[in-house]
Every structure is written in C-alpha cells, then in structure tokens.
Write an enzyme that holds these catalytic residues in place. Structure first.
Site, PDB file in Angstrom:
ATOM      1  N   SER A 184       0.814  -1.221   0.000  1.00 59.89           N
ATOM      2  CA  SER A 184       0.000   0.000   0.000  1.00 59.89           C
ATOM      3  C   SER A 184       0.847   1.270   0.000  1.00 59.89           C
ATOM      4  CB  SER A 184      -0.904   0.011   1.237  1.00 59.89           C
ATOM      5  OG  SER A 184      -1.711  -1.132   1.245  1.00 59.89           O
ATOM      6  N   GLY A 185       1.821   1.337   0.893  1.00 57.53           N
ATOM      7  CA  GLY A 185       2.634   2.554   1.026  1.00 57.53           C
ATOM      8  C   GLY A 185       3.535   2.765  -0.172  1.00 57.53           C
ATOM      9  N   CYS A 187      -1.926  -5.931   2.651  1.00 59.31           N
ATOM     10  CA  CYS A 187      -3.339  -5.576   2.742  1.00 59.31           C
ATOM     11  C   CYS A 187      -4.157  -6.269   1.661  1.00 59.31           C
ATOM     12  CB  CYS A 187      -3.512  -4.065   2.638  1.00 59.31           C
ATOM     13  SG  CYS A 187      -5.243  -3.581   2.661  1.00 59.31           S
ATOM     14  N   CYS A 211      -5.942  -7.334   4.992  1.00 58.31           N
ATOM     15  CA  CYS A 211      -7.248  -6.674   5.116  1.00 58.31           C
ATOM     16  C   CYS A 211      -8.305  -7.194   4.151  1.00 58.31           C
ATOM     17  CB  CYS A 211      -7.129  -5.173   4.864  1.00 58.31           C
ATOM     18  SG  CYS A 211      -5.599  -4.431   5.392  1.00 58.31           S
ATOM     19  N   LYS A 257      -9.199 -11.068   4.401  1.00 57.87           N
ATOM     20  CA  LYS A 257      -9.754 -11.239   5.756  1.00 57.87           C
ATOM     21  C   LYS A 257     -11.175 -10.705   5.824  1.00 57.87           C
ATOM     22  CE  LYS A 257      -9.822  -7.924   8.089  1.00 57.87           C
ATOM     23  NZ  LYS A 257      -8.724  -7.333   8.831  1.00 57.87           N
ATOM     24  N   TYR A 266      -3.767  -2.903  -9.449  1.00 61.88           N
ATOM     25  CA  TYR A 266      -2.519  -2.289  -8.965  1.00 61.88           C
ATOM     26  C   TYR A 266      -1.477  -2.221 -10.083  1.00 61.88           C
ATOM     27  CZ  TYR A 266      -3.333  -1.444  -4.027  1.00 61.88           C
ATOM     28  OH  TYR A 266      -3.761  -0.912  -2.847  1.00 61.88           O
ATOM     29  N   TYR A 310      -5.481  -8.077  17.099  1.00 60.19           N
ATOM     30  CA  TYR A 310      -6.362  -7.905  15.940  1.00 60.19           C
ATOM     31  C   TYR A 310      -6.554  -9.224  15.188  1.00 60.19           C
ATOM     32  CZ  TYR A 310      -5.563  -2.752  15.669  1.00 60.19           C
ATOM     33  OH  TYR A 310      -5.509  -1.410  15.885  1.00 60.19           O
ATOM     34  N   ILE A 311      -5.413  -9.782  14.750  1.00 56.21           N
ATOM     35  CA  ILE A 311      -5.497 -10.914  13.819  1.00 56.21           C
ATOM     36  C   ILE A 311      -6.090 -12.125  14.514  1.00 56.21           C
ATOM     37  CG2 ILE A 311      -4.141 -12.441  12.320  1.00 56.21           C
ATOM     38  CD1 ILE A 311      -2.261 -10.115  11.776  1.00 56.21           C
ATOM     39  N   GLU A 342      -9.847 -11.598  14.841  1.00 54.70           N
ATOM     40  CA  GLU A 342     -10.521 -11.643  13.542  1.00 54.70           C
ATOM     41  C   GLU A 342     -10.615 -13.084  13.032  1.00 54.70           C
ATOM     42  OE1 GLU A 342      -9.544  -7.116  12.035  1.00 54.70           O
ATOM     43  OE2 GLU A 342      -8.313  -8.708  11.237  1.00 54.70           O
ATOM     44  N   ARG A 383      -2.374 -15.006  26.490  1.00 56.62           N
ATOM     45  CA  ARG A 383      -1.638 -14.890  27.753  1.00 56.62           C
ATOM     46  C   ARG A 383      -2.212 -13.847  28.709  1.00 56.62           C
ATOM     47  NH1 ARG A 383       4.059 -12.364  25.396  1.00 56.62           N
ATOM     48  NH2 ARG A 383       3.245 -10.358  24.737  1.00 56.62           N
ATOM     49  N   ARG A 397      -5.554  -6.154  24.163  1.00 59.56           N
ATOM     50  CA  ARG A 397      -4.816  -5.275  25.072  1.00 59.56           C
ATOM     51  C   ARG A 397      -4.525  -3.952  24.360  1.00 59.56           C
ATOM     52  NH1 ARG A 397       0.462  -4.270  26.318  1.00 59.56           N
ATOM     53  NH2 ARG A 397       1.231  -5.778  24.793  1.00 59.56           N
ATOM     54  N   GLY A 431       1.771 -11.342  16.615  1.00 61.05           N
ATOM     55  CA  GLY A 431       2.427 -10.103  16.232  1.00 61.05           C
ATOM     56  C   GLY A 431       3.181 -10.241  14.922  1.00 61.05           C
ATOM     57  N   THR A 473      -2.964   0.065   7.056  1.00 60.21           N
ATOM     58  CA  THR A 473      -2.852   0.379   5.631  1.00 60.21           C
ATOM     59  C   THR A 473      -3.058   1.867   5.316  1.00 60.21           C
ATOM     60  OG1 THR A 473      -3.496  -1.820   5.024  1.00 60.21           O
ATOM     61  CG2 THR A 473      -3.872  -0.125   3.362  1.00 60.21           C
ATOM     62  N   HIS A 476     -32.956   8.356  13.578  1.00 57.90           N
ATOM     63  CA  HIS A 476     -33.728   7.369  14.321  1.00 57.90           C
ATOM     64  C   HIS A 476     -34.478   6.445  13.370  1.00 57.90           C
ATOM     65  CE1 HIS A 476     -35.692   5.782  17.842  1.00 57.90           C
ATOM     66  NE2 HIS A 476     -36.853   5.864  17.220  1.00 57.90           N
ATOM     67  N   GLU A 511     -27.156   6.632  16.851  1.00 58.22           N
ATOM     68  CA  GLU A 511     -27.725   7.853  17.454  1.00 58.22           C
ATOM     69  C   GLU A 511     -27.383   7.952  18.935  1.00 58.22           C
ATOM     70  OE1 GLU A 511     -32.080   8.128  17.750  1.00 58.22           O
ATOM     71  OE2 GLU A 511     -32.190   5.979  17.385  1.00 58.22           O
TER      72      GLU A 511
HETATM   73  P1  NDP Z   1      -1.008  -7.655  17.823  1.00 60.68           P
HETATM   74  O1  NDP Z   1       0.211  -6.967  18.261  1.00 60.68           O
HETATM   75  O2  NDP Z   1      -2.281  -6.915  17.662  1.00 60.68           O
HETATM   76  O3  NDP Z   1      -1.303  -8.885  18.785  1.00 60.68           O
HETATM   77  C1  NDP Z   1      -0.332  -9.847  19.081  1.00 60.68           C
HETATM   78  C2  NDP Z   1      -0.905 -10.742  20.141  1.00 60.68           C
HETATM   79  O4  NDP Z   1      -0.008 -11.807  20.395  1.00 60.68           O
HETATM   80  C3  NDP Z   1      -1.117 -10.034  21.473  1.00 60.68           C
HETATM   81  O5  NDP Z   1      -2.294 -10.494  22.031  1.00 60.68           O
HETATM   82  C4  NDP Z   1       0.108 -10.456  22.277  1.00 60.68           C
HETATM   83  O6  NDP Z   1      -0.127 -10.500  23.657  1.00 60.68           O
HETATM   84  C5  NDP Z   1       0.304 -11.863  21.777  1.00 60.68           C
HETATM   85  N1  NDP Z   1       1.684 -12.324  21.906  1.00 60.68           N
HETATM   86  C6  NDP Z   1       2.804 -11.666  21.561  1.00 60.68           C
HETATM   87  N2  NDP Z   1       3.890 -12.417  21.811  1.00 60.68           N
HETATM   88  C7  NDP Z   1       3.446 -13.584  22.332  1.00 60.68           C
HETATM   89  C8  NDP Z   1       4.090 -14.753  22.801  1.00 60.68           C
HETATM   90  N3  NDP Z   1       5.416 -14.887  22.791  1.00 60.68           N
HETATM   91  N4  NDP Z   1       3.299 -15.756  23.261  1.00 60.68           N
HETATM   92  C9  NDP Z   1       1.966 -15.631  23.291  1.00 60.68           C
HETATM   93  N5  NDP Z   1       1.303 -14.538  22.862  1.00 60.68           N
HETATM   94  C10 NDP Z   1       2.042 -13.525  22.389  1.00 60.68           C
HETATM   95  O7  NDP Z   1      -0.561  -8.376  16.468  1.00 60.68           O
HETATM   96  P2  NDP Z   1      -1.375  -9.021  15.294  1.00 60.68           P
HETATM   97  O8  NDP Z   1      -0.463 -10.089  14.782  1.00 60.68           O
HETATM   98  O9  NDP Z   1      -2.755  -9.390  15.678  1.00 60.68           O
HETATM   99  O10 NDP Z   1      -1.466  -7.829  14.245  1.00 60.68           O
HETATM  100  C11 NDP Z   1      -0.295  -7.085  13.899  1.00 60.68           C
HETATM  101  C12 NDP Z   1      -0.657  -5.674  13.565  1.00 60.68           C
HETATM  102  O11 NDP Z   1      -1.280  -5.631  12.301  1.00 60.68           O
HETATM  103  C13 NDP Z   1      -1.649  -5.018  14.517  1.00 60.68           C
HETATM  104  O12 NDP Z   1      -1.042  -4.464  15.629  1.00 60.68           O
HETATM  105  C14 NDP Z   1      -2.300  -3.996  13.643  1.00 60.68           C
HETATM  106  O13 NDP Z   1      -1.528  -2.831  13.693  1.00 60.68           O
HETATM  107  C15 NDP Z   1      -2.246  -4.611  12.272  1.00 60.68           C
HETATM  108  N6  NDP Z   1      -3.554  -5.175  11.911  1.00 60.68           N
HETATM  109  C16 NDP Z   1      -4.618  -4.342  11.755  1.00 60.68           C
HETATM  110  C17 NDP Z   1      -5.850  -4.844  11.428  1.00 60.68           C
HETATM  111  C18 NDP Z   1      -7.019  -3.931  11.280  1.00 60.68           C
HETATM  112  O14 NDP Z   1      -6.809  -2.738  11.120  1.00 60.68           O
HETATM  113  N7  NDP Z   1      -8.242  -4.422  11.338  1.00 60.68           N
HETATM  114  C19 NDP Z   1      -6.063  -6.265  11.210  1.00 60.68           C
HETATM  115  C20 NDP Z   1      -4.904  -7.053  11.416  1.00 60.68           C
HETATM  116  C21 NDP Z   1      -3.692  -6.512  11.750  1.00 60.68           C
HETATM  117  P3  NDP Z   1      -0.083  -9.146  24.561  1.00 60.68           P
HETATM  118  O15 NDP Z   1      -1.346  -8.434  24.290  1.00 60.68           O
HETATM  119  O16 NDP Z   1      -0.020  -9.690  25.951  1.00 60.68           O
HETATM  120  O17 NDP Z   1       1.149  -8.421  24.157  1.00 60.68           O
END
Ligand code: NDP
Length: 453
Positions: free
Chosen positions: A15-16, A43, A48, A51, A99, A177-178, A181, A198, A204, A261, A310, A435, A440
């Site tokens: 995207s970027g 994306c 995105c 998904k 694209y 997020y992922i 979803e 965890r 979070r 992550g 994105t 309404h 609302e």
């Molecule tokens: P996130 O950072 O959102 O979530 C990662 C999750 O994995 C957290 O719950 C984290 O726990 C957990 N985690 C991390 N390390 C470990 C470990 N060693 N063992 C067990 N659990 C662990 O990452 P995602 O992969 O879901 O998404 C990446 C990024 O992509 C997002 O931050 C977002 O910016 C983007 N995204 C946006 C979307 C949207 O706009 N709809 C959709 C999908 C992705 P803890 O919370 O405790 O750190």
C-alpha cells in the site's frame, strides 16, 4: 546524462510503496519499484482484503439464524470452503491487476524480484543493479511466531488464506487484531474454535469496556477462550495436533494458527550495510518526513513499526512523494487515527481509551450505553452493543469514541472526523440523531456514568 538510473527506487509494492511510487511519478519523477511477491502487499494479498471477505462469509451463519425471527424459513444451508476461497482469490487477482494497471498508467517501472540495498543509492534486484537518487523502503512486516517445541506445526494468517478445507477444529493463539478476527471467522464458519491468550481479556491496549464486551460476545458466540495461558508444546497425534498449555491441559485440534504479532521486513535488506540505523526490533526509525539517518534513504508503513495500518502507510507514502518530488512538504499526523477490528462483534475506535484519557487529560467524563440493537428484538439474539464516549472535563472535547457491534467500523469512520477535529460534547449533543439507529446513541447520551464496569 542523468547521474542515476531513477529519481526514486521503491522497495516493496504494498500500500505505502505503490502510493509513493505513483504520486512521485505524477510529480514528474522517474520511478521504479520492485516486489518479490505479488503487487498489492499485505493488505491486498494476505491481509485486510481477503480477511474482510472471509469475515463477511462467516457472518452469514448467524444471519440465517436471525432471519427466522423475521419470518423467514430457510432450507438446510451448507458452506463450501473451496468456493469461498476460490471467489476470494479471484477478487485478489482482480485487485492485483488493478494495482499493476495503476503503476503502468503512472509510468512506474516494475522490477519483479527481491530488492537489496548495496549502498545508499544502489538497489540490487537479483542479478540487476539500479541506482537512484532516493530509495524508499516500504517492505512492510511479516508474522512472527515464538520458538517452542512443535512450532513447526503452526500456521500464520499467511497460510490461513490457502487452507484446502475448513478445519473442523482450530486453535488460535494471541489476543490481538489478527487472533480475534480469525477466531471469529473460523467460529462463524462452524469450526470448533479455541483461542489461547496470555492476558486476561482480548485486545490489550483497547478501552477496557471494549475488551470486556468483545471477550463476552465472542465467548457467547462459541469461542472457547483460555486466558492467562501459553502453548508450551505441540505434537502430532493420530487425532490431530495436540497442544499442551502451560497449566498442563491439552487441546487437540486440526490447525494451530499463531497471531502473536508481526515484525518489520528488514532482514537481509542491506540497510545496515548502507549505513541505515535499525531499532532492536528490526524497524527503521524515521522522522515525520519519512527520513532515515541516511539522506537518500526513506521508509514508510509497517517497516517503521509505528501505527501498522494500511491507510497510515498510504498517507505516509503520499506525503513522502509530495515532500520529496512535489515541492509540498507534508507529514502524516498519527494522532487520533481511527481503527477497527473485524472480529465478531466488530470494533471501531478513535482517540484514547478511558485508561489513557485519565493519564493524558486528567479529569474525564465517561458516557456509556450498552444495549441490545433493535435488530435483535425480533431475532432473539442476546448480543449487546457498546457505545462509549470519553470527554475531557476542562475543554469538553470528545477525546475517545468506542463502538462494539454491527457496523462499528462504518459508524466510527464518520465520527472520527468529529473526534479528530476536536468537537466538544455539547457539539455532539447539538447534533440531531438519525432514528432508529444504533449510532444515534453517540449524540444522545446525556448522563455521565462512573468509570469502567
Ligand atoms: P497484535 O500486536 O495486535 O497482537 C499480538 C498478540 O499476540 C497479542 O495479544 C500479544 O499479547 C500476543 N503475543 C505476543 N507475543 C506472544 C508470545 N510470545 N506468546 C503468546 N502470545 C504472544 O498483532 P497481530 O499479529 O494481531 O497484528 C499485527 C498488527 O497488524 C496489529 O497491531 C495492527 O496494527 C495490524 N492489523 C490491523 C488490522 C485492522 O486494522 N483491522 C487487522 C490485522 C492486523 P499481549 O497483548 O499480551 O502483548
């Protein structure tokens, strides 16, 4: 003769990168872009877009149930994973074609292959070498999986889009997020879905009420949450994959998907060799104009690991091109960027959480409404939506707005303009609602409530 082959060489056609390339070319620059995978990036190809299409597919299950309350009598329904996946991938092919067309139309030269920096003005793509006055790194990120016994058995979101069949049982690890979803997608499509996280509630960093409501509603829809738990090992058995948790319990499943992550894609990219600093997590530090510490090298999007969204990458790419090639310096404002989670229920949010609001703004007022949406009076579904406003007491600005429920992202996109531009609670109140809608509530909540439940 020109000193360099190109004015701009972009590494990564996501995207970027694509936006930056097109806009720079539009400003008259000679631009090339390289891509080692498919044009469109995370994306479009593995994020995105597929998904969200799968999330639509998953929602039909409960839509069919809800229809009964409105007098519909449906015959037996059946779901075909291969048909859905086929349709999704056909759409991705179409978008990838668009694209390609956009790059062609803008006069951007595409070099297929992995780009590696050889120095601050040279990119190697396979055997070929190209020089450029400026290089933009837009290589995005990649799923990260922790190392543990049996980690080789897991998939990530990348592979989830290519499964041959809908797994009967799925274990999703993570609470972001992922994870939310995909747990919602698999659960909605009928897989027995477990989610191991965890922490004590999903998402979070989001507002506490949002986390509470999403956790409650996903559980009510059938996701089996295991909180404060980690997977310690995975072994293959006759009955599938056996994942042992750190409390000693075991979940036997067909697929284990990690969503723990994503990490910036900078490995082996030649950045340190070209003199570009990297953070310990591999991300590229940049200033507000996408500049790295090396004058000719810039970076936008997830590779900078700030707001990994994105539309942010697109804005950064556009601003970079305007600044460097359009004579119009522009930075991307990362404040009050709205975002969504396409879980079921969906989340839309802009501004600060209640927790962060107190930290940033001192005294705040909280307005909250948790209610059963009108549609469910007849469908009989017990699901409740959440609408929440955080107002800073002194200036009366609405500094946080959170929605959980149907169409939350669509609702919040509109309200994001009001929050971004600092409208006050009184200005919200002076806006007459539509309404009957759920949204609302956001202009009719009058009485502050005590903080989080
Ligand atoms: P996130 O950072 O959102 O979530 C990662 C999750 O994995 C957290 O719950 C984290 O726990 C957990 N985690 C991390 N390390 C470990 C470990 N060693 N063992 C067990 N659990 C662990 O990452 P995602 O992969 O879901 O998404 C990446 C990024 O992509 C997002 O931050 C977002 O910016 C983007 N995204 C946006 C979307 C949207 O706009 N709809 C959709 C999908 C992705 P803890 O919370 O405790 O750190």
């Amino acid at each position: 003769m020109d000193e360099y082959d190109y004015d701009l060489f972009v590494i990564g056609a996501g995207s970027g990168g694509v936006r930056a390339a097109r806009i720079a070319a539009g400003h008259g620059a000679r631009v090339a872009i390289c891509e080692e995978s498919r044009v469109g990036g995370t994306c479009v190809i593995r994020g995105c877009v597929p998904k969200k299409l799968m999330s639509y597919a998953a929602h039909f299950g409960e839509d069919f149930e809800d229809a009964a309350g409105y007098g519909w009598q449906l015959g037996e329904t059946a779901f075909s994973w291969p048909r859905m996946i086929g349709a999704v991938h056909a759409e991705l092919d179409r978008l990838e074609g668009i694209y390609h067309g956009l790059l062609d139309g803008a006069g951007v030269v595409l070099h297929e292959g992995r780009g590696v920096l050889e120095d601050a003005h040279t990119v190697a793509v396979g055997e070929r070498r190209f020089t450029a006055e400026k290089i933009l790194v837009a290589t995005g990120g990649w799923p990260w999986v922790p190392d543990f016994e049996g980690a080789g058995h897991v998939i990530t979101s990348n592979e989830a889009f290519h499964l041959e069949r809908l797994p009967g049982r799925v274990l999703v690890v993570g609470g972001g997020y992922i994870a939310c979803e995909f747990a919602s997608i698999f659960n909605g499509l009928g897989s027995e879905t477990h989610q191991v996280y965890r922490g004590d509630q999903v998402l979070r960093g989001f507002d506490g009420d949002v986390r509470r409501v999403v956790t409650r509603e996903m559980a009510a829809k059938g996701v089996d949450f295991r909180f404060e738990a980690l997977v310690s090992r995975i072994v293959e058995t006759d009955d599938g994959l056996a994942a042992t948790l750190d409390d000693g319990s075991t979940i036997t499943t067909d697929v284990v998907m990690y969503a723990t992550g994503r990490v910036p894609n900078t490995r082996g990219l030649g950045l340190p060799e070209a003199g570009v600093d990297l953070r310990a997590d591999g991300s590229v530090p940049v200033d507000e104009y996408a500049r790295t510490n090396v004058d000719s090298v810039f970076a936008v999007g997830d590779v900078t690991h700030r707001l990994n969204l994105t539309p942010v990458a697109i804005h950064e790419g556009h601003a970079f091109a305007d600044t460097q090639f359009g004579g119009r310096p522009r930075a991307t404002d990362h404040e009050a960027v709205a975002c969504a989670v396409f879980s079921n229920p969906q989340v839309g949010t802009v501004g600060v959480s209640e927790e962060d609001a107190t930290h940033h703004y001192g005294e705040v007022e909280v307005f909250r409404s948790e209610f059963r949406p009108m549609k469910h009076t007849l469908s009989g579904r017990a699901e409740k939506s959440l609408m929440k406003l955080i107002v800073e007491r002194e200036g009366r600005r609405v500094v946080g707005l959170h929605v959980v429920g149907p169409d939350a992202p669509e609702i919040v996109q509109g309200f994001a303009v009001a929050v971004k531009w600092g409208l006050t609670k009184e200005q919200f109140d002076a806006t007459i609602g539509i309404h009957p809608t759920s949204a609302e509530e956001l202009v009719t909540m009058r009485t502050p409530v005590p903080g989080q439940r």
